[in-house]
Design a protein around this motif. Structure first.
Motif, PDB file in Angstrom:
ATOM      1  N   HIS A 126       0.899  -1.152   0.050  1.00 34.95           N
ATOM      2  CA  HIS A 126      -0.041  -0.026   0.062  1.00 34.95           C
ATOM      3  C   HIS A 126       0.881   1.209   0.020  1.00 34.95           C
ATOM      4  N   PHE A 127       1.746   1.224   1.125  1.00 33.67           N
ATOM      5  CA  PHE A 127       2.621   2.637   1.246  1.00 33.67           C
ATOM      6  C   PHE A 127       3.744   2.854  -0.068  1.00 33.67           C
ATOM      7  N   ALA A 128       4.236   1.813  -0.460  1.00 34.15           N
ATOM      8  CA  ALA A 128       5.305   1.608  -1.438  1.00 34.15           C
ATOM      9  C   ALA A 128       4.849   2.649  -2.645  1.00 34.15           C
ATOM     10  N   MET A 129       3.619   2.605  -2.952  1.00 36.22           N
ATOM     11  CA  MET A 129       3.080   3.330  -3.850  1.00 36.22           C
ATOM     12  C   MET A 129       2.886   4.827  -3.851  1.00 36.22           C
ATOM     13  N   GLN A 130       3.180   5.398  -2.492  1.00 34.74           N
ATOM     14  CA  GLN A 130       2.915   6.586  -2.228  1.00 34.74           C
ATOM     15  C   GLN A 130       4.343   7.434  -1.911  1.00 34.74           C
ATOM     16  N   VAL A 131       5.217   6.895  -1.406  1.00 33.92           N
ATOM     17  CA  VAL A 131       6.548   7.277  -0.937  1.00 33.92           C
ATOM     18  C   VAL A 131       7.580   6.555  -1.609  1.00 33.92           C
ATOM     19  N   ASN A 132       8.635   7.154  -1.491  1.00 32.95           N
ATOM     20  CA  ASN A 132      10.122   6.820  -1.992  1.00 32.95           C
ATOM     21  C   ASN A 132      10.583   5.288  -1.169  1.00 32.95           C
ATOM     22  N   GLY A 133      10.778   4.346  -1.765  1.00 29.33           N
ATOM     23  CA  GLY A 133      10.946   3.068  -1.459  1.00 29.33           C
ATOM     24  C   GLY A 133      12.066   3.108  -0.339  1.00 29.33           C
ATOM     25  N   ILE A 134      13.325   3.555  -0.673  1.00 25.47           N
ATOM     26  CA  ILE A 134      14.355   3.743   0.235  1.00 25.47           C
ATOM     27  C   ILE A 134      13.977   4.506   1.536  1.00 25.47           C
ATOM     28  N   GLU A 135      13.178   5.556   1.269  1.00 24.59           N
ATOM     29  CA  GLU A 135      12.928   6.400   2.360  1.00 24.59           C
ATOM     30  C   GLU A 135      11.823   5.687   3.387  1.00 24.59           C
ATOM     31  N   LEU A 136      11.140   4.728   2.807  1.00 23.15           N
ATOM     32  CA  LEU A 136      10.023   4.117   3.670  1.00 23.15           C
ATOM     33  C   LEU A 136      10.703   2.841   4.513  1.00 23.15           C
ATOM     34  N   SER A 137      11.995   2.438   3.928  1.00 18.07           N
ATOM     35  CA  SER A 137      12.529   1.312   4.337  1.00 18.07           C
ATOM     36  C   SER A 137      13.262   1.931   5.559  1.00 18.07           C
ATOM     37  N   CYS A 138      13.930   3.179   5.348  1.00 10.86           N
ATOM     38  CA  CYS A 138      14.629   3.857   6.437  1.00 10.86           C
ATOM     39  C   CYS A 138      13.719   4.011   7.786  1.00 10.86           C
ATOM     40  N   ALA A 139      12.400   4.797   7.181  1.00  9.67           N
ATOM     41  CA  ALA A 139      11.327   5.043   8.378  1.00  9.67           C
ATOM     42  C   ALA A 139      11.013   3.521   9.016  1.00  9.67           C
ATOM     43  N   GLN A 140      10.658   2.497   8.329  1.00  7.48           N
ATOM     44  CA  GLN A 140      10.501   1.274   8.960  1.00  7.48           C
ATOM     45  C   GLN A 140      11.320   0.682   9.909  1.00  7.48           C
ATOM     46  N   LEU A 141      12.411   0.894   9.457  1.00  8.26           N
ATOM     47  CA  LEU A 141      13.769   0.456  10.231  1.00  8.26           C
ATOM     48  C   LEU A 141      13.787   1.120  11.689  1.00  8.26           C
ATOM     49  N   PHE A 142      13.582   2.657  11.607  1.00  8.69           N
ATOM     50  CA  PHE A 142      13.545   3.448  12.953  1.00  8.69           C
ATOM     51  C   PHE A 142      12.502   2.872  13.769  1.00  8.69           C
TER      52      PHE A 142
END
Length: 305
Positions: A178-194
């Motif tokens: 759902h969210f990968a279509m709305q934001v940058n993939g690398i930045e989403l991964s970074c936020a997820q890891l945080f």
């Protein structure tokens, strides 16, 4: 139904390869530190590595200005929170369940997210072709031969925690879809890891038992898994799921079990049985079958006589 491209498939297989081969390093690290401390440390390393990459890319790419509005940051934080919560819950439930069940059963039950994903997808109005459903069944059979070594499949107390873990990982896959279509993939991964690091740190404060010396002894494992498995693997997963069929991606990610078994045989010199080889063949067949396009069932117009 969305179709997968070569880039998405490659990213998913690479993520499975990294996770599978990192199993040896994770096992070595678990000998020195508890689960919450290990998770906090590895995801902290992964977060720092991805944060540096995100800062570098924003300074070198002109289109970064398009991802600076309040709405974008809100979506990124919300996506990172929910994806991180699902991942943290799944990881900790798995680790707790392993205490009272065998690793083979834990691996088999966890990988059942390949069944849960398409089932949940039905309620989300996402259809899958018959070849994908058959591939899921074939992959489950392969996982059974690969992971279950006991003659009788008994139910232990930890099995129920592992089942909840499988639902969490299935939820994480669908949330990323759902969210990968709305934001940058690398930045989403970074936020997820945080957020995974944050949730794991809460568990470490209340239940952690490791000292700083223990962390130093596991430093090599933490750095390797943090950089390659956490930062690299989960970023590749998000890039793979962008504009892809989540059910097919979950099948590709389940190859982690195959790579873990093969890496254990190569690195730790463990012997693979014929049963395990059969499991690998069935899973590879399932992955190949899932990639075969299904012809449209619509009726073709009749030609004029």
């Amino acid at each position: 139904m969305r179709q997968n491209g070569m880039r998405q498939n490659f990213c998913a297989v690479m993520a499975a390869f990294i996770w599978g081969t990192a199993f040896v390093a994770q096992s070595m690290g678990a000998e020195h530190v508890d689960a919450f401390t290990y998770s906090t440390s590895r995801f902290f390393v992964g977060f720092l590595a991805l944060l540096a990459i995100c800062v570098f890319l924003r300074r070198t790419r002109k289109e970064a200005a398009k991802r600076s509005g309040p709405a974008y940051w809100k979506t990124l934080l919300i996506g990172g929170f929910w994806c991180g919560l699902a991942m943290a819950a799944g990881s900790n439930l798995q680790q707790k369940g392993i205490e009272t069940t065998s690793p083979g059963k834990a691996g088999f039950i966890t990988a059942l997210y390949i069944v849960i994903v398409p089932i949940i997808g039905i309620f989300l109005r996402r259809r899958a072709s018959w070849t994908v459903w058959f591939s899921v069944a074939l992959a489950v059979a392969g996982l059974y031969f690969l992971c279950i070594q006991e003659d009788i499949l008994s139910i232990a107390e930890g099995d129920f925690l592992i089942i909840l873990c499988a639902f969490c990982f299935a939820g994480q896959i669908l949330l990323i879809d759902h969210f990968a279509m709305q934001v940058n993939g690398i930045e989403l991964s970074c936020a997820q890891l945080f957020f995974v690091m944050l949730f794991s740190a809460v568990g470490m404060v209340f239940y952690g038992e490791s000292s700083w010396q223990d962390i130093q002894m596991a430093a090599g494992s933490i750095l390797y898994v943090g950089i390659f498995s956490s930062a690299g693997g989960y970023t590749l997963q998000i890039l793979a799921q962008k504009d892809s069929n989540p059910t097919v991606i979950s099948l590709l990610l389940s190859l982690e079990s195959v790579f873990a078994t093969l890496s254990g045989a190569v690195i730790l010199h463990t012997q693979m049985t014929g049963r395990e080889y059969l499991g690998c063949v069935l899973m590879l067949a399932a992955v190949i079958l899932a990639q075969i396009p299904v012809p449209s069932l619509k009726k073709r117009p009749l030609k004029n006589a």
